[in-house]
Design a protein around this motif. Sequence first.
Motif, PDB file in Angstrom:
ATOM      1  N   PRO A 123      46.507  43.824  40.375  1.00  0.00           N
ATOM      2  CA  PRO A 123      45.557  43.352  41.387  1.00  0.00           C
ATOM      3  C   PRO A 123      44.488  42.474  40.750  1.00  0.00           C
ATOM      4  O   PRO A 123      44.102  42.681  39.595  1.00  0.00           O
ATOM      5  N   VAL A 124      44.034  41.498  41.510  1.00  0.00           N
ATOM      6  CA  VAL A 124      43.007  40.582  41.008  1.00  0.00           C
ATOM      7  C   VAL A 124      41.652  41.271  41.079  1.00  0.00           C
ATOM      8  O   VAL A 124      41.197  41.669  42.161  1.00  0.00           O
ATOM      9  N   GLY A 125      41.006  41.439  39.924  1.00  0.00           N
ATOM     10  CA  GLY A 125      39.678  42.044  39.896  1.00  0.00           C
ATOM     11  C   GLY A 125      38.603  40.971  40.004  1.00  0.00           C
ATOM     12  O   GLY A 125      38.694  39.929  39.369  1.00  0.00           O
ATOM     13  N   TRP A 126      37.593  41.246  40.818  1.00  0.00           N
ATOM     14  CA  TRP A 126      36.499  40.284  40.950  1.00  0.00           C
ATOM     15  C   TRP A 126      35.234  41.029  41.342  1.00  0.00           C
ATOM     16  O   TRP A 126      35.265  42.210  41.715  1.00  0.00           O
ATOM     17  N   LEU A 127      34.100  40.346  41.240  1.00  0.00           N
ATOM     18  CA  LEU A 127      32.803  40.957  41.474  1.00  0.00           C
ATOM     19  C   LEU A 127      32.181  40.400  42.748  1.00  0.00           C
ATOM     20  O   LEU A 127      32.400  39.241  43.103  1.00  0.00           O
ATOM     21  N   ARG A 252      34.589  50.054  35.221  1.00  0.00           N
ATOM     22  CA  ARG A 252      35.406  48.892  35.569  1.00  0.00           C
ATOM     23  C   ARG A 252      35.565  47.976  34.361  1.00  0.00           C
ATOM     24  O   ARG A 252      34.632  47.800  33.579  1.00  0.00           O
ATOM     25  N   ALA A 253      36.750  47.427  34.208  1.00  0.00           N
ATOM     26  CA  ALA A 253      37.013  46.498  33.107  1.00  0.00           C
ATOM     27  C   ALA A 253      36.598  45.102  33.545  1.00  0.00           C
ATOM     28  O   ALA A 253      37.248  44.480  34.385  1.00  0.00           O
ATOM     29  N   VAL A 254      35.507  44.606  33.002  1.00  0.00           N
ATOM     30  CA  VAL A 254      34.995  43.274  33.344  1.00  0.00           C
ATOM     31  C   VAL A 254      35.183  42.371  32.131  1.00  0.00           C
ATOM     32  O   VAL A 254      34.673  42.646  31.054  1.00  0.00           O
ATOM     33  N   THR A 255      35.929  41.303  32.319  1.00  0.00           N
ATOM     34  CA  THR A 255      36.223  40.346  31.255  1.00  0.00           C
ATOM     35  C   THR A 255      35.823  38.944  31.722  1.00  0.00           C
ATOM     36  O   THR A 255      35.519  38.744  32.908  1.00  0.00           O
ATOM     37  N   PRO A 256      35.830  37.966  30.825  1.00  0.00           N
ATOM     38  CA  PRO A 256      35.570  36.591  31.271  1.00  0.00           C
ATOM     39  C   PRO A 256      36.537  36.130  32.353  1.00  0.00           C
ATOM     40  O   PRO A 256      36.160  35.340  33.221  1.00  0.00           O
ATOM     41  N   HIS A 257      37.782  36.621  32.332  1.00  0.00           N
ATOM     42  CA  HIS A 257      38.733  36.202  33.355  1.00  0.00           C
ATOM     43  C   HIS A 257      38.384  36.816  34.708  1.00  0.00           C
ATOM     44  O   HIS A 257      38.687  36.231  35.759  1.00  0.00           O
ATOM     45  N   VAL A 258      37.757  37.976  34.710  1.00  0.00           N
ATOM     46  CA  VAL A 258      37.286  38.556  35.973  1.00  0.00           C
ATOM     47  C   VAL A 258      36.198  37.664  36.570  1.00  0.00           C
ATOM     48  O   VAL A 258      36.137  37.474  37.798  1.00  0.00           O
ATOM     49  N   ILE A 259      35.348  37.103  35.721  1.00  0.00           N
ATOM     50  CA  ILE A 259      34.326  36.168  36.221  1.00  0.00           C
ATOM     51  C   ILE A 259      34.996  34.917  36.776  1.00  0.00           C
ATOM     52  O   ILE A 259      34.558  34.356  37.789  1.00  0.00           O
ATOM     53  N   ARG A 260      36.069  34.471  36.152  1.00  0.00           N
ATOM     54  CA  ARG A 260      36.838  33.320  36.670  1.00  0.00           C
ATOM     55  C   ARG A 260      37.392  33.649  38.056  1.00  0.00           C
ATOM     56  O   ARG A 260      37.307  32.826  38.976  1.00  0.00           O
ATOM     57  N   HIS A 261      37.958  34.848  38.218  1.00  0.00           N
ATOM     58  CA  HIS A 261      38.428  35.277  39.534  1.00  0.00           C
ATOM     59  C   HIS A 261      37.262  35.325  40.527  1.00  0.00           C
ATOM     60  O   HIS A 261      37.410  34.981  41.706  1.00  0.00           O
ATOM     61  N   THR A 262      36.109  35.789  40.058  1.00  0.00           N
ATOM     62  CA  THR A 262      34.927  35.899  40.922  1.00  0.00           C
ATOM     63  C   THR A 262      34.519  34.533  41.461  1.00  0.00           C
ATOM     64  O   THR A 262      34.225  34.376  42.650  1.00  0.00           O
ATOM     65  N   THR A 263      34.509  33.530  40.584  1.00  0.00           N
ATOM     66  CA  THR A 263      34.174  32.170  41.019  1.00  0.00           C
ATOM     67  C   THR A 263      35.118  31.706  42.119  1.00  0.00           C
ATOM     68  O   THR A 263      34.683  31.173  43.145  1.00  0.00           O
ATOM     69  N   ILE A 291      46.630  33.135  45.508  1.00  0.00           N
ATOM     70  CA  ILE A 291      46.340  34.566  45.430  1.00  0.00           C
ATOM     71  C   ILE A 291      44.918  34.863  45.874  1.00  0.00           C
ATOM     72  O   ILE A 291      44.644  35.946  46.410  1.00  0.00           O
ATOM     73  N   TYR A 292      44.005  33.903  45.688  1.00  0.00           N
ATOM     74  CA  TYR A 292      42.614  34.143  46.049  1.00  0.00           C
ATOM     75  C   TYR A 292      42.406  34.123  47.559  1.00  0.00           C
ATOM     76  O   TYR A 292      41.431  34.663  48.062  1.00  0.00           O
ATOM     77  N   ALA A 293      43.315  33.486  48.282  1.00  0.00           N
ATOM     78  CA  ALA A 293      43.200  33.442  49.742  1.00  0.00           C
ATOM     79  C   ALA A 293      43.688  34.729  50.377  1.00  0.00           C
ATOM     80  O   ALA A 293      43.540  34.913  51.577  1.00  0.00           O
ATOM     81  N   GLU A 294      44.262  35.628  49.581  1.00  0.00           N
ATOM     82  CA  GLU A 294      44.871  36.833  50.126  1.00  0.00           C
ATOM     83  C   GLU A 294      44.133  38.110  49.776  1.00  0.00           C
ATOM     84  O   GLU A 294      44.520  39.182  50.221  1.00  0.00           O
ATOM     85  N   ILE A 295      43.063  38.025  48.978  1.00  0.00           N
ATOM     86  CA  ILE A 295      42.494  39.251  48.453  1.00  0.00           C
ATOM     87  C   ILE A 295      41.262  39.742  49.185  1.00  0.00           C
ATOM     88  O   ILE A 295      40.854  40.882  48.993  1.00  0.00           O
ATOM     89  N   ASP A 296      40.666  38.908  50.024  1.00  0.00           N
ATOM     90  CA  ASP A 296      39.433  39.326  50.670  1.00  0.00           C
ATOM     91  C   ASP A 296      39.718  39.958  52.022  1.00  0.00           C
ATOM     92  O   ASP A 296      40.336  39.354  52.888  1.00  0.00           O
ATOM     93  N   LEU A 297      39.240  41.178  52.222  1.00  0.00           N
ATOM     94  CA  LEU A 297      39.495  41.901  53.465  1.00  0.00           C
ATOM     95  C   LEU A 297      38.806  41.250  54.656  1.00  0.00           C
ATOM     96  O   LEU A 297      39.283  41.342  55.785  1.00  0.00           O
TER      97      LEU A 297
END
Length: 331
Positions: A123-127, A252-263, A291-297
């Motif tokens: 799953p795509v993790g984001w903040l 929660r595992a927060v990495t630079p790539h999670v910030i990329r997903h967040t953007t 994938i980013y168009a599908e993750i927000d409820l």
Amino acid sequence: MPDRDLIGPWLRRFLTEYIVSERNLARNTRASYRDTFKLLLPFASRKVRKPIERLAMQDLTSALVLKFLAHLEQERGCSVRTRNQRLAAIRAFARFVGSRDPAQVEWCSHIRAIASKKAMLPPVGWLSREEMEAMLAVPDRKNRRGQSEYALLLFLYNTGARVSEVTQLKVRDLTLDRDRGGHDLATLHGKGGKIRQCPLWSETERVLAEQIIGRAPEAPVFLSRLGHAYTRFGVYRLVERCAADVPRLAGRAVTPHVIRHTTACHLVLAGVDINTIRAWLGHVSISTTNIYAEIDLTLKANAVALCEVGSPGPKRRWKEDKDLMAFLNGL
């Protein structure tokens, strides 16, 4: 045994000529291919009981490659995705050899016939915006180190840059022209030598301008506390440390790539076109960005509401719509 039957000469040509000169693959891809064979050759040497320098192409059978892939998963604890990544490097090598030596075409076909395993995408993790702002508030901006850490975190969030793009960023890659009527931009050097430009927020421009005062064009933008350019490990460590200081991110595992997903997710929520986000992130295919168009409820709930069963229909029949009839008669 002729050199053309040995793995060594072919592998040297593959790693130094083909993937560098002909394909111009990204540095990380080259390193991944190299590491694959650093694992495969000792494994094959043990299995066929030959020195590595005497290994022949025919020693690298499809059965041996399958044993190697099983070894990666069962003994080294690698994921299915890593297993498939190693297989992709071996296939690329087989394709290279088969395209240049007709005698190796049959061997090549056997190697390329090895199937990839189906892997479940994580799953795509984001903040959320509040969580990201809490992370940005962690560095102490009263001192020089805190200002540098804040600038790096803000740049990651603003641009959605990969770690490699951040560590390679030079002063000459920044265009800070807003005061002269231009646009503030960062030129990012992405995978495979691809270059893209990302607009900068006024706050990002301000903190970056403070960071690069007096630096040469070839100097790195982001410096560690020791005055050296940030490494990949340094960026990861900074993000992890800042996330650990945010109570709501505990566990929660927060990495630079999670910030990329967040953007990307925040751009989707802001209504930015998906193709614009693709260009923003530097994706080659828009299917990667989808994938980013599908993750927000919230987006899903709005879509469901549009086609809800039992929703009230129009109160008047279309024939009673005088304005519509007037429009049709006037055509």
